[in-house]
Design a protein around this motif. Structure first.
Motif, PDB file in Angstrom:
ATOM      1  N   UNK A   1       0.850  -1.189   0.000  1.00 58.16           N
ATOM      2  CA  UNK A   1       0.000   0.000   0.000  1.00 58.16           C
ATOM      3  C   UNK A   1       0.889   1.243   0.000  1.00 58.16           C
ATOM      4  N   UNK A   2       0.575   2.168  -0.896  1.00 61.90           N
ATOM      5  CA  UNK A   2       1.290   3.437  -0.924  1.00 61.90           C
ATOM      6  C   UNK A   2       0.536   4.502  -0.143  1.00 61.90           C
ATOM      7  N   UNK A   3      -0.804   4.524  -0.285  1.00 60.14           N
ATOM      8  CA  UNK A   3      -1.567   5.597   0.340  1.00 60.14           C
ATOM      9  C   UNK A   3      -3.045   5.240   0.348  1.00 60.14           C
ATOM     10  N   UNK A   4      -3.780   5.931   1.189  1.00 54.83           N
ATOM     11  CA  UNK A   4      -5.241   5.863   1.196  1.00 54.83           C
ATOM     12  C   UNK A   4      -5.751   7.292   1.136  1.00 54.83           C
ATOM     13  N   UNK A   5      -6.628   7.570   0.191  1.00 57.76           N
ATOM     14  CA  UNK A   5      -7.185   8.911   0.053  1.00 57.76           C
ATOM     15  C   UNK A   5      -8.700   8.824   0.103  1.00 57.76           C
ATOM     16  N   UNK A   6      -9.270   9.730   0.863  1.00 55.84           N
ATOM     17  CA  UNK A   6     -10.725   9.793   0.966  1.00 55.84           C
ATOM     18  C   UNK A   6     -11.154  11.199   0.570  1.00 55.84           C
ATOM     19  N   UNK A   7     -11.852  11.284  -0.559  1.00 57.68           N
ATOM     20  CA  UNK A   7     -12.400  12.576  -0.967  1.00 57.68           C
ATOM     21  C   UNK A   7     -13.709  12.817  -0.239  1.00 57.68           C
ATOM     22  N   UNK A   8     -14.512  11.898  -0.180  1.00 53.30           N
ATOM     23  CA  UNK A   8     -15.726  11.809   0.624  1.00 53.30           C
ATOM     24  C   UNK A   8     -15.809  10.347   0.977  1.00 53.30           C
ATOM     25  N   UNK A   9     -16.746   9.678   0.441  1.00 55.15           N
ATOM     26  CA  UNK A   9     -16.800   8.244   0.551  1.00 55.15           C
ATOM     27  C   UNK A   9     -17.282   7.721  -0.787  1.00 55.15           C
ATOM     28  N   UNK A  10     -16.780   6.747  -1.387  1.00 52.55           N
ATOM     29  CA  UNK A  10     -15.666   5.918  -0.922  1.00 52.55           C
ATOM     30  C   UNK A  10     -14.320   6.560  -1.208  1.00 52.55           C
ATOM     31  N   UNK A  11     -13.273   5.906  -0.734  1.00 51.26           N
ATOM     32  CA  UNK A  11     -11.917   6.380  -0.961  1.00 51.26           C
ATOM     33  C   UNK A  11     -11.230   5.562  -2.036  1.00 51.26           C
ATOM     34  N   UNK A  12      -9.913   5.758  -2.120  1.00 50.05           N
ATOM     35  CA  UNK A  12      -9.108   4.951  -3.036  1.00 50.05           C
ATOM     36  C   UNK A  12      -7.807   4.572  -2.347  1.00 50.05           C
ATOM     37  N   UNK A  13      -7.465   3.311  -2.436  1.00 52.00           N
ATOM     38  CA  UNK A  13      -6.192   2.803  -1.939  1.00 52.00           C
ATOM     39  C   UNK A  13      -5.262   2.740  -3.141  1.00 52.00           C
ATOM     40  N   UNK A  14      -4.095   3.356  -3.055  1.00 50.75           N
ATOM     41  CA  UNK A  14      -3.112   3.224  -4.130  1.00 50.75           C
ATOM     42  C   UNK A  14      -2.038   2.254  -3.683  1.00 50.75           C
ATOM     43  N   UNK A  15      -1.597   1.413  -4.618  1.00 55.76           N
ATOM     44  CA  UNK A  15      -0.620   0.379  -4.308  1.00 55.76           C
ATOM     45  C   UNK A  15       0.574   0.484  -5.248  1.00 55.76           C
ATOM     46  N   UNK A  16       1.688  -0.089  -4.834  1.00 50.51           N
ATOM     47  CA  UNK A  16       2.892  -0.152  -5.661  1.00 50.51           C
ATOM     48  C   UNK A  16       2.743  -1.340  -6.592  1.00 50.51           C
TER      49      UNK A  16
END
Length: 131
Positions: A6-21
Motif C-alpha cells: 500500500x502506498x496511500x489511502x485517500x478519501x475525498x468523501x466516501x468511498x476512498x481509493x487505496x493506491x498500491x505499488x
C-alpha cells in the motif's frame, strides 16, 4: 496470490481509493481495464493493529501509474480500517490473471518473482521459483 504494498489511502468523501505499488494492467495489455475479482486482504505492516476501534472504510484500489484506467479493483471494497502505507494488499487465487502466456516486459518493469508454496509436516514453506 498477488501482493501489492500500500502506498496511500485517500478519501475525498466516501468511498476512498487505496493506491498500491503495482500496476492494474497485470503486466499485459490483455488485462487493461479489467478488474481483479477476488476480494483483497489487508496484512498490516509491523505489529497488529486493533481495527475494531477504527471505523471501516470503503475504497477502490488503484495502481501506481498515472493512467486513469490503472485500477486493480473498480468495485468498492469494505476494509476494516484505513489501509496504511507499507501494509500489504493480498489478492488470493490470482494465478489465472498472471498466466505465463500473458506475462511480458511490455511496461519495461521487471517481472514479479513467482513463489512456490508447499506444505510439509503441517507447516507451510515457500521458495522463489527459479524456472
Amino acid at each position: 496470490m498477488s501482493v501489492f504494498p500500500v502506498q496511500d489511502f485517500k478519501r475525498n468523501d466516501t468511498p476512498g481509493i487505496v493506491t498500491v505499488a503495482g500496476l492494474g494492467m497485470s503486466l499485459s495489455e490483455h488485462w487493461k481495464g479489467s478488474d481483479y475479482l477476488p476480494t483483497p486482504i489487508v496484512v498490516p505492516r509491523g505489529a497488529a493493529r486493533r481495527e475494531s476501534s477504527r471505523p471501516s472504510v470503503q475504497a477502490a484500489v488503484g495502481g501506481s501509474s498515472c493512467m486513469e484506467y490503472d485500477i486493480l479493483t473498480w468495485r468498492k471494497i469494505r476494509f476494516p480500517g484505513e489501509p496504511r502505507h507499507g501494509d500489504l494488499l493480498v489478492y488470493p487465487n490470482t494465478a489465472g490473471y498472471q498466466m505465463d502466456k500473458n506475462e511480458s516486459e511490455f511496461h519495461q518493469l521487471p517481472l514479479p518473482p513467482k513463489i512456490v508454496l508447499t506444505q510439509r509436516d503441517g507447516r507451510f514453506l515457500w521458495r522463489k521459483d527459479e524456472g
